[in-house]
Design an enzyme around this catalytic site. Sequence first.
Site, mmCIF file in Angstrom:
data_model
loop_
_atom_site.group_PDB
_atom_site.id
_atom_site.type_symbol
_atom_site.label_atom_id
_atom_site.label_comp_id
_atom_site.label_asym_id
_atom_site.label_seq_id
_atom_site.Cartn_x
_atom_site.Cartn_y
_atom_site.Cartn_z
ATOM 1 N N GLU A 60 0.811 -1.224 0.000
ATOM 2 C CA GLU A 60 0.000 0.000 0.000
ATOM 3 C C GLU A 60 0.838 1.265 0.000
ATOM 4 O O GLU A 60 0.583 2.215 -0.741
ATOM 5 C CB GLU A 60 -0.956 -0.003 1.203
ATOM 6 C CG GLU A 60 -2.105 -1.006 1.091
ATOM 7 C CD GLU A 60 -1.679 -2.446 1.306
ATOM 8 O OE1 GLU A 60 -0.569 -2.660 1.842
ATOM 9 O OE2 GLU A 60 -2.436 -3.363 0.939
ATOM 10 N N HIS A 129 -11.579 -5.229 9.475
ATOM 11 C CA HIS A 129 -12.054 -4.980 8.117
ATOM 12 C C HIS A 129 -13.340 -4.163 8.068
ATOM 13 O O HIS A 129 -14.094 -4.258 7.113
ATOM 14 C CB HIS A 129 -12.288 -6.316 7.398
ATOM 15 C CG HIS A 129 -11.045 -6.915 6.833
ATOM 16 N ND1 HIS A 129 -9.943 -7.188 7.604
ATOM 17 C CD2 HIS A 129 -10.723 -7.284 5.568
ATOM 18 C CE1 HIS A 129 -9.002 -7.707 6.825
ATOM 19 N NE2 HIS A 129 -9.441 -7.772 5.600
#
Lengths: 325, 335
Positions: A60, A129
Site C-alpha cells: 500500500e 475490516h
Amino acid sequence: MAEMRMRDALREAMREEMLRDPDIFLMGEDIGAYGGSYAVTKGLLEEFGEERVRDTPIAESGIVGAGIGAAMGGMHPMVEMMTINFSFLALDQIVNSAAKLHHMSNGQISVPLVIRMASGGGSQLAATHSHSLEGLYAHFPGLKVVCPSNPADAKGLLKRAFRDQNTVIFIEHTANYSVKGEVPDDPDFLVEFGQANILREGSDVTIVGYSGSVHQAMRAATMLQEQEDLSAEVIDLRTLRPLDMETVINSVKKTNRCVIVEDDWKFGGFAGELSAQVMEQAFDYLDAPVARVSCKDVPLPYNRNLEFAALPSEEDVVEAVLAML
Amino acid sequence: MKSPTTAGAKPEQELGAEQLGMFLYQMMLMRRFEEKAGEMYTRGKVRGFLHLYTGQEACAVGAINALEEQDKVVTHYRDHGHALARGVDPNRIMAELFGRQDGVSGGRGGSMHLYDVEKGFLGGYAIVTAHLPLAVGLGLASQMKKQNAVIMCVFGDGSVGEGEFHEALNLSVLWKTPVVFFCENNLYGMGVPFHESLSTEIPKLAAAYNMPAVSVDGMDVLAVHRATRIAVDHCRAGNGPYFVEAMTYRYRGHSMADPELYRLKDEIEQYRKRDAIEKLKAYMAERGDLDEAKLAELGERVEHVVEQAVDFAEQSPNPPISTLMDHLYKETAGG
Ligand SMILES: Cc1ncc(C[n+]2csc(CCOP(=O)(O)OP(=O)(O)O)c2C)c(N)n1
Ligand SMILES: [Mg+2]
C-alpha cells in the site's frame, strides 16, 4: 439518464474520464484481471490495457507513493486501496507526502491524485475490516475527502475528482455499492465539492449524515413522519473537505434541532467537529444540545447481533430526535 | 551556474580539465557552504534540524553530474549538497535555511525540504525512505509520457530497513522504471552502525530483486561518476532501475544536535585522510590541471559565493503572516 448501481456509476466515471484525459491511469491490488474486490473496475483492463490499468503488488505504501510520484511527474493517477482498512499502511504517504508537498514546496509541486477506498462495517468482517474513517482523512489540511451516498453523486463526484489538481480521498461505503439510482450520462456531468445535498426537506429537526449513514438518516425521517408526525430535514454532506457548513447552519436555523449520524466512533469522530461548528455558528438557534448517533466505542465484533448493537441504526436516530423534543 | 554534464560521454572516457575543475569547485563549495551553515546555526540564524553533508561531497558531485537537463533528483533531508550539485542557487538555499521568503521553498520547508522544480530538484524528504516510492512514480510518469528522463533517488544506509525500500525496489523492477537508486552509505543511521541494523550487505538487497547493483568508493568522485554514468545510461536505454551503493563518511554529527557518543574521534581522522577533495586535487595536480594559483582562485570564488549567500539570506524578508494559508490547495478551474 440510466438506472444503475453505485459500483457501475463509479466505473462509468472512470471510463469517461480515461477517455477524456490520456494522463489518467489506474493502479491497485487486483483492479485488473480480478476486476476489483468490489467489481468496480471490472472490464477496464480489457478496454484500456495493462499500461493504464495496472495490477500492483500488495504494497500500500509503495503504490500510493508511486501514485504521488506519477502525479508529480504530470500524470493523474487513481490508486485503489482495496479498502480503507489497508490504507493505514499508506498513511505516511497520504499525510506527509500527498497532503503537504504543495504547501511545503511553496506551490511548486502539486499532487493531482485520486485514492479510492471502500469503507464501512455491517458485513460481519470483524474489527480489522470494518472501519469508517472518513473523518480521519478529513482531519488533514491539504487533502480533499469525498464520500458519496448514491450512484449519481458517486459518478459526478468521481469525475470531479479527476479534474482536481489536489489529492482526493474518495471513500465508498460497501453498503452503497449495490444501491440503485438514476445517473446522468452526459460526459460533462460533475458534482461540485463542498455542496451538501438536502435529500428531504423538513421543519422539526435537521439530520446530517454522509456516506453510509445517509440511509439510516432517511429511514429515520420516514419513521418520524409516519409514527410521530414529525418533519425531518435530511442533509447528505457528500464531501467532508471542503465542508458545506452553510447548508447545515441554514437548516438548523430553521429547525432549531440537529442530529448527526455517522458510522465512525463517537470519541474523536467527525460528528464532534460538526457539532462544534453548529454550536459556534448557530448556538442561539438551538432548542436542544446537538445529538450524535455514532458507532459504539468498541472494535466491531464479528457476531451479527453484537455488530448491529455497535453500529448506529435508524431506531437510534429516532430515539435521539424524540429525546430532544 | 549551469552544472557541467558529461552525459553522452562513454563512462570509461576520461574527464577533461574543465569538468574536473567544475567537480572540484562544486565539492569545495559544498564544504564551505556547510561550514557556514553550521556557523549560522550556532549563531541562531538557522533553526530546526540541520544535517550537514561534510565529507560526502564526492557522492552528490559524482552522481548528479551524470544527469541530463530533463532528469530529476529526489533525495533525503541531508540535501544541501545535492541541491548545489544540481545547480540550485546557493543564495536561495541559504535563504531557505534562514526561513526567508526568497528561500527555494519560500521559508516553508527549511533545510530538510528544499525544492526547485525548474532545476528538476524535486525535494529533500525528511521521512526516511518516503521518497523511494515517489521516485518509482516519477520514473513511471517519465516512461508513460515518453520523456526519457531518469530519476536519481538518493538516500542513506538507514533506508534499507524500511518496508518502503523493498516495496519501491520491487515495483521499480517489475515496471522497469528509470530510477537510479543511489545509496550513500556513510556507515551510520544516526548513531547505529549499518551492519548492526542490516543482516546482509546492501547491494545484495537490490540483487535479490534482480536489479543490477554495484558498490563504489564514495570518497572518490571519479569512481562515483563512472558508476552512476553507467547506471544512468542503463536506465535511459529502457532497461529498468539500477542500484549504486557509495561507501562514504560524514565528518560532522548526524545533525547539529548530535553529541556523537557512538564513534571515536580517531575514526573521523582516518576518513579525513582519505578526503575526497584532497584526492581530486592530487589527481588534477598530477595531470597538470591544477596549480596554486588556480586553487587559490577557486577558494576565493567559493568564499565569495558563500558570503553572498549569507548576505542574500540576511536581507530576504520573513514571509508575511498574510501568506500563512497559501498553497494549501492548488486552484482547480471551476472550484
Ligand atoms: C520514518 C522515519 N523514522 C525515523 C526518522 C528519524 N531519523 C532521521 S534521520 C535518521 C537516520 C537515517 O540514517 P541514514 O538513512 O543512514 O541517512 P544519513 O543521516 O546517514 O544520511 C533517523 C532514524 C525519520 N526521519 N523518519
Ligand atoms: Mg547513514
